[in-house]
Design an enzyme around this catalytic site. Structure first.
Site, mmCIF file in Angstrom:
data_model
loop_
_atom_site.group_PDB
_atom_site.id
_atom_site.type_symbol
_atom_site.label_atom_id
_atom_site.label_comp_id
_atom_site.label_asym_id
_atom_site.label_seq_id
_atom_site.Cartn_x
_atom_site.Cartn_y
_atom_site.Cartn_z
ATOM 1 N N CYS A 173 0.883 -1.206 -0.065
ATOM 2 C CA CYS A 173 0.142 0.056 0.101
ATOM 3 C C CYS A 173 0.925 1.231 0.003
ATOM 4 C CB CYS A 173 -0.875 -0.026 1.026
ATOM 5 S SG CYS A 173 -0.206 -0.164 2.708
ATOM 6 N N ASP A 368 -7.680 5.154 -1.664
ATOM 7 C CA ASP A 368 -7.643 3.988 -0.929
ATOM 8 C C ASP A 368 -6.714 3.056 -1.831
ATOM 9 O OD1 ASP A 368 -7.108 2.005 0.693
ATOM 10 O OD2 ASP A 368 -9.197 1.926 1.389
ATOM 11 N N HIS A 370 -6.017 0.054 -0.927
ATOM 12 C CA HIS A 370 -6.184 -1.385 -0.626
ATOM 13 C C HIS A 370 -7.314 -2.387 -1.170
ATOM 14 C CE1 HIS A 370 -4.370 0.970 2.854
ATOM 15 N NE2 HIS A 370 -3.759 -0.441 2.965
#
Length: 477
Positions: A173, A368, A370
């Protein structure tokens, strides 16, 4: 980084994978999504967890090696899969809640202005024409946000180096966050800050060329493969998580390598990269120092002595507290998004990196990394390629006070005048920081009679705030 199942909500960031296709036809979400999701979403997002660790996957492997049909195709085994996925989903949901907090999406009812990478969206509250204006402002903000480039976990790419890793799920990430910041710098340089993605028109070749540079293959200049290779000396390795400072230094190395190994015609990254830190090894306490002489040297080296000032990317790795960001620094962090040169923040919660691109009051909007998506091959010659997995329509935000103190700021300066403007703004910001500057600006280095390096501030204000009185919350990078 642990893969986060049920990541906030079923994501609206689309994927090219049929099994993970997300809704991209709807406008950017402005309402809170439900905290729950159906079993299908759970299975999709938890597939890597189930595939790698569940007893069902082991059963499948044993059946395959024994020459029998995989037992997981039977009805009873699918029941086991559903139960296993549900258990995994619940566990990871609890992990996600601990790490990132409960789901927070959309825009609050506040009429406070929103800053998105140097662009202000003023929302007024009123009737008739003012409400219509507010609607147009929000629509413009949504379009701007959804035009930013998103990089997420990918699976199914070629192995990284000599390893067997074909996915960066659970650990990549921070690398993906860094890719987003660099991709945004290239987007601003080649297409300008006002560029917006329009689904109704053929994709711009320059835009596709940028995405191609970040493909998940060694042939792509800024792939996760090449970033890890360039950052080996800073601790980057497939399967390992690193912090913002190491990632910043790795990008500096990768950009330098790209310049050295390619001719002018084929250079992928036509801008200088400069790391702002307290010392060359990043291990000096106190606020980092941006020395104008050092930046000038970086630009001269990049342009190989030419008089024209090249575009430059400034990266400022910081540690602003112990367990979380010290509240004294939050006003300054918010103010950096008002800079026209702003590229946002690499940061997030402890162990969960995100790319923070905007602020409203005390919360930060972010992209994000993820979500797990299948690899997509983008070529600039193919204008019909589906690039929806590189964009997101769901607005997520995090309270700035809950950020991990280890983070990095990014700024892009197009030319010398732009850099000068940045220095003026940064100096003023330091002067208004009440003794807690994020970083200071100096004109040059000098040495005292004892041979100890000192700094000569570009302004009186900078000199006054560079002392040690308020450095107790800083950590060694």
């Amino acid at each position: 980084m642990k893969a986060i199942c049920d990541r906030f909500v079923p994501s609206k960031c689309s994927s090219s994978s049929t099994s993970e296709k997300r809704d991209i036809s709807s406008p950017t979400s402005l309402v809170s999504d439900s905290a729950s999701s159906d079993n299908k979403s759970n299975l999709t997002l938890c597939s890597d967890v189930v595939a790698s660790s569940s007893p069902v996957s082991q059963l499948c492997r044993e059946a395959s090696t024994s020459g029998h049909n995989p037992v997981c195709t039977t009805h009873s085994s699918w029941t086991v899969i559903l139960k296993t996925a549900s258990m995994a989903s619940g566990a990871i949901r609890r992990f996600q809640d601990r790490v990132l907090g409960p789901s927070r999406t959309g825009i609050s009812s506040s009429t406070s202005e929103i800053w998105l990478l140097g662009v202000c969206y003023k929302i007024s509250e009123g009737e008739s024409s003012e409400e219509a204006d507010a609607g147009r402002v929000l629509a413009a903000f949504r379009q701007d946000f959804s035009s930013l480039i998103l990089m997420t976990y990918r699976r199914g790419f070629e192995p990284i180096g000599d390893t067997t890793y074909t996915s960066d799920v659970n650990w990549g990430c921070m690398l993906r966050s860094g890719q987003m910041l660099f991709a945004q710098a290239l987007l601003f340089q080649r297409l300008g800050r006002s560029w917006r993605k329009k689904d109704s028109e053929p994709a711009d070749e320059k835009y596709l060329e940028i995405l191609e540079l970040f493909g998940d293959t060694e042939a792509s200049a800024f792939s996760i493969h090449n970033l890890i290779l360039a950052g080996e000396s800073y601790g980057l390795a497939a399967g390992s998580w690193v912090g913002p400072y190491a990632v910043c230094r790795s990008w500096e190395s990768l950009a330098r390598k790209n310049k050295e190994e390619t001719d002018d015609k084929h250079k992928s990254f036509s801008m200088a990269v400069h790391i702002v830190s307290g010392s060359e090894d990043g291990e000096r306490g106190g606020a980092p120092i941006l020395c104008i002489e050092d930046v000038t040297k970086t630009c001269l080296e990049f342009s190989e002595g030419e008089t024209e000032w090249p575009p430059i990317l400034l990266l400022v790795p910081l540690v602003l507290g112990l367990d979380r960001v010290n509240p004294r620094y939050i006003p300054s962090l918010i103010a950096t998004f008002t800079f026209p040169q702003s590229l946002g923040i690499l940061g997030g919660k402890p162990g969960a990196s995100t790319y923070i691109v905007g602020v409203q009051e005390d919360k930060g909007f972010y992209l994000d990394p993820h979500d797990v998506q299948q690899v997509v091959t983008v070529k600039k010659e193919n204008q019909d390629v589906d690039t929806s997995s590189y964009h997101c329509n769901t607005l997520r935000y995090v309270p700035l006070e809950s950020l991990d103190p280890s983070l990095a700021l990014g700024f892009y300066c197009q030319h010398k005048d732009d850099f000068d403007d940045f220095c003026i703004r940064a100096t003023k910001l330091a002067g208004d920081s009440n003794g807690a500057p994020l970083f200071t600006v100096t004109q040059s280095h000098r040495r005292n009679d004892c041979g100890i390096a000192e700094t000569s501030s570009s302004t009186e204000t900078s000199t006054e705030i560079s002392g040690e009185e308020h450095e107790d919350d800083w950590q060694l990078l």
